[in-house]
Write a protein that holds these residues in place. Structure first.
Motif, short mmCIF file in Angstrom:
data_model
loop_
_atom_site.label_atom_id
_atom_site.label_comp_id
_atom_site.label_asym_id
_atom_site.label_seq_id
_atom_site.Cartn_x
_atom_site.Cartn_y
_atom_site.Cartn_z
N TYR A 99 -13.48 41.40 -14.48
CA TYR A 99 -12.61 40.30 -14.91
C TYR A 99 -11.79 40.76 -16.11
N ASP A 101 -9.57 38.72 -19.26
CA ASP A 101 -9.21 37.41 -19.83
C ASP A 101 -7.79 37.47 -20.38
N GLN A 112 -0.99 41.68 -14.36
CA GLN A 112 -1.48 40.78 -13.32
C GLN A 112 -1.51 41.48 -11.96
N ARG A 121 -10.62 40.09 -11.24
CA ARG A 121 -10.19 38.68 -11.30
C ARG A 121 -9.69 38.32 -12.69
N ILE A 122 -8.66 37.49 -12.72
CA ILE A 122 -8.08 37.07 -13.99
C ILE A 122 -8.71 35.75 -14.42
N ARG A 124 -7.82 32.96 -16.77
CA ARG A 124 -6.63 32.48 -17.47
C ARG A 124 -7.07 31.42 -18.48
N ARG A 144 -3.70 27.53 -14.27
CA ARG A 144 -4.13 28.30 -13.10
C ARG A 144 -2.91 28.69 -12.29
N TYR A 148 -6.37 32.75 -7.09
CA TYR A 148 -7.26 33.86 -7.37
C TYR A 148 -7.79 33.83 -8.80
N GLU A 149 -7.09 33.13 -9.67
CA GLU A 149 -7.45 33.09 -11.08
C GLU A 149 -8.53 32.04 -11.37
#
Length: 499
Positions: A99, A101, A112, A121-122, A124, A144, A148-149
């Motif tokens: 991940y 952040d 991104q 994975r982001i 947010r 969001r 995917y975030e």
């Protein structure tokens, strides 16, 4: 929704130190967050290596000062550092950051796109370090950017009301999200992440290498999460209990109650719920459908106005320390009196107080339970309190004497000094030499007194320490805490604490 993960925040200045902390807590966590903003400048050059070193999913975070971090460089340098962390992705995704952040206002397509390409994975995130966030669903939808975030909202409630709102609004979200409260009212959101549907809960190790500012965010020790609050077993069927008061900084009630649930194989958890309003605490309990609350200072008298029924003891004492939430409403009980009576008789090794002169220090909710027990045990008492009118109200109820707590009535205190019972919160959490935390500092012990202080943290308050040095027999309030908690447990669950 899946079970929330436990994420350990790593805030050391080197990767080696962070890895050492991770190894210490590995069995208690599911993942970790590498706070690269805490790393030294040289160490930041090697962050790409850390996921492979760690062997568990890692979040890469480089937090700005405005969002509660310590990174003071420019945005270009921070972005370049993020890119370094994602570069040279391995086909073995466990060696990449799982991940990253990114703040809600950070829009860097290259970062991104790289995250998407490398399977990172982001998260947010948005942080409000001074206030709460209202309309959580709308805020989540706003930050969001893609399905995917994982949107994250971290805010600072000003009261328990704000926490209640967060729980209500978060529970309806049907996608991965992270919500957490920071500051004074943080604990419920950290421990009950399952109830907010949060993807994870953050925790920090106690002691060395923990930044004071991070601790103030309200992170819980990872071992406590597991062994005290049984975090991994909390699910939609878990029954909820708690203790409320203010400031609620020194309580061992969760230890006693949660140990009882584990011993009896009950799916239940008991948590601290800090609130300066007992109404707010009861409202919170209603929103979460809690089964019971322990009530401590300063709410033992104020809670009476919100109860649907009370036990005979509460009716007489006019103070309540236990609320059972049932189908017929809120029922109040007082287990302090019974707990104190059992603890006191064990300390004194007597069957009653007949003919004994007793000084009761204080006239609040705890003093009311103590006075009830002393009267029941046939003791002759005098209530000493700084506000004389409050002392009189309590004393006259049982035919006791009353006096001002001060040097002017020292002779009367001497007369009633066979047993001195300290019932106020003065001394709670006090240091060894904190003379200001001794409510009867003016009194000179002779060594013949027996002194009972209902405070149990610290083990010896300045009052007890001074009394012991003079040769007095002393006792703190831990035994009272246990006995009253055992009775509470039975009222909450219908099962005796000890078989």
């Amino acid at each position: 929704m899946q079970q929330p993960k436990i994420c350990l925040c790593l805030t050391c200045s080197t990767l080696a130190e962070n890895l050492e902390v991770l190894e210490k807590y590995r069995q208690w966590i599911d993942m970790a967050e590498l706070r690269a903003d805490y790393l030294s400048d040289d160490e930041r050059l090697y962050i790409r290596r850390f996921p492979a070193m760690a062997g568990i999913p890692i979040i890469l975070t480089i937090r700005r000062v405005v969002d509660g971090g310590v990174y003071k460089g420019g945005e270009a340098a921070r972005t370049a550092l993020m890119a370094r962390g994602l570069a040279f992705a391995s086909q073995d995704t466990t060696k990449n950051f799982a991940y990253i952040d990114l703040e809600e206002d950070l829009d860097v397509p290259s970062i991104q796109d790289a995250a998407l390409a490398f399977g990172t994975r982001i998260i947010r995130s948005m942080h409000n370090m001074k206030d709460t966030v209202t309309d959580i669903p709308a805020k989540m939808a706003q930050i969001r950017k893609t399905g995917y975030e994982i949107p994250k909202v971290a805010c600072t409630p000003r009261s328990l009301v704000d926490v209640s709102t967060l729980f209500k609004e978060s529970a309806a979200l049907d996608y991965d999200h992270i919500v957490c409260c920071m500051g004074l009212f943080s604990i419920p959101s950290r421990v009950l992440a399952e109830r907010t549907g949060s993807f994870l809960t953050y925790c920090s190790p106690p002691g060395v290498n923990v930044d004071e500012a991070l601790t103030k965010l309200g992170h819980v020790d990872p071992i406590q999460l597991n062994t005290l609050y049984n975090f991994r077993a909390i699910d939609e069927k878990t029954e909820l209990f708690g203790i409320t008061g203010y400031p609620l900084t020194h309580t061992l009630s969760p230890n006693l109650h949660n140990e009882g649930y584990r011993t009896h194989g009950m799916n239940a958890v008991y948590i601290p719920i800090k609130s300066d309003s007992v109404k707010d605490a009861l409202d919170f309990a209603g929103i979460l459908e809690m089964k019971g609350l322990s009530i401590t200072v300063p709410h033992k008298e104020d809670v009476l106005a919100y109860l649907d029924s009370v036990s005979p003891e509460v009716e007489t004492i006019e103070a309540c320390n236990t609320v059972v939430c049932g189908k017929t409403g809120l029922t109040g009980y007082n287990t302090d009196a019974e707990g104190f009576e059992k603890a006191l008789l064990a300390f004194l090794q007597v069957k009653n107080l007949r003919g004994k002169r007793v000084a009761i220090i204080g006239a609040g909710g705890a003093a009311k339970a103590v006075a009830y027990a002393v009267h029941k045990l046939k003791g002759r008492a005098c209530v000493f309190n700084r506000t004389l009118s409050n002392a009189r109200l309590l004393a006259e109820k049982y035919g006791f004497k009353y006096a001002v707590l001060g040097m002017e009535d020292q002779k009367l205190l001497e007369k009633y000094s066979w047993l001195i019972i300290q019932t106020t919160s003065v001394g709670m959490g006090a240091g060894e030499n904190d003379t200001a935390a001794d409510p009867i500092a003016f009194y000179g012990f002779t060594g013949s007194e027996q002194v009972y202080d209902i405070i149990y943290n610290p083990e010896k308050t300045p009052l007890l320490r001074r009394a012991e040095e003079a040769g007095c027999r002393i006792c703190n309030g831990y035994s009272m805490l246990k006995h009253q908690a055992y009775k509470q447990f039975e009222l909450f669950t219908g099962v005796p604490y000890e078989n």
